[in-house]
Design a protein around this motif. Structure first.
Motif, short mmCIF file in Angstrom:
data_model
loop_
_atom_site.label_atom_id
_atom_site.label_comp_id
_atom_site.label_asym_id
_atom_site.label_seq_id
_atom_site.Cartn_x
_atom_site.Cartn_y
_atom_site.Cartn_z
N TRP A 118 0.88 -1.16 0.00
CA TRP A 118 0.00 0.00 0.00
C TRP A 118 0.91 1.21 0.00
O TRP A 118 1.77 1.35 0.87
N ARG A 119 0.77 2.08 -1.00
CA ARG A 119 1.62 3.27 -1.11
C ARG A 119 0.79 4.48 -0.68
O ARG A 119 0.02 5.02 -1.47
N GLU A 120 0.93 4.84 0.58
CA GLU A 120 0.12 5.89 1.21
C GLU A 120 0.18 7.20 0.43
O GLU A 120 -0.85 7.85 0.22
N ALA A 121 1.36 7.64 0.03
CA ALA A 121 1.50 8.93 -0.65
C ALA A 121 0.69 8.99 -1.94
O ALA A 121 0.23 10.06 -2.33
N ARG A 122 0.50 7.85 -2.59
CA ARG A 122 -0.25 7.81 -3.85
C ARG A 122 -1.67 7.29 -3.66
O ARG A 122 -2.42 7.20 -4.63
N ARG A 123 -2.00 6.86 -2.41
CA ARG A 123 -3.28 6.21 -2.14
C ARG A 123 -3.50 5.08 -3.14
O ARG A 123 -4.53 4.96 -3.79
N SER A 124 -2.47 4.24 -3.27
CA SER A 124 -2.44 3.24 -4.32
C SER A 124 -1.90 1.91 -3.80
O SER A 124 -0.90 1.88 -3.09
N HIS A 125 -2.55 0.82 -4.22
CA HIS A 125 -2.01 -0.51 -4.02
C HIS A 125 -1.11 -0.85 -5.20
O HIS A 125 -1.34 -0.39 -6.32
#
Length: 128
Positions: free
Chosen positions: A36-43
């Motif tokens: 989970w890439r928090e900065a991009r709000r992306s899995h």
């Protein structure tokens, strides 16, 4: 320049959990890594293909839909080779995924069929 193989294909999905189930449970691809890439709000999910290639599955907030199906400029479809098309179609059906009718490639004489992933990306299964 020497290219030896496709390393990966990247796919952006609208519903991460739904697409993850399709690629992992329905198609049976093995998970290499998941983040989970928090900065991009992306899995980001890395999946192994039997030949060493990979599929990268991404989720991004509100991705735009495909402009058309499937003749839009860009990736037309993703194709997997299978030694047994009938078993592949049966496996899809067991997971509630309908395949289109089997066709025969007019140039190679090989059989193939399509289904769609949860976002409508055409997936081809090519016997050979």
């Amino acid at each position: 320049m020497h290219l030896s193989a496709i390393h990966h294909v990247a796919i952006i999905c609208a519903d991460y959990e739904r697409s993850r189930r399709f690629y992992v449970q329905t198609l049976g691809l093995r998970v290499i890594a998941e983040a989970w890439r928090e900065a991009r709000r992306s899995h980001k999910l890395d999946l192994a293909l039997p030949d060493g290639g990979q599929i990268e599955l991404f989720s991004f907030p509100d991705p735009p839909p495909r402009p058309s199906y499937p003749e839009a400029c860009g990736l037309r479809h993703l194709a997997f080779r299978t030694p047994d098309l009938d078993a592949c179609i049966a496996g899809l059906a067991a997971h509630g995924v309908a395949a289109e009718p089997v066709r025969v490639d007019e140039y190679t004489g090989r059989r193939f069929a399509f289904c769609a992933d949860p976002d409508g990306l055409p997936i081809e299964f090519y016997e050979g």
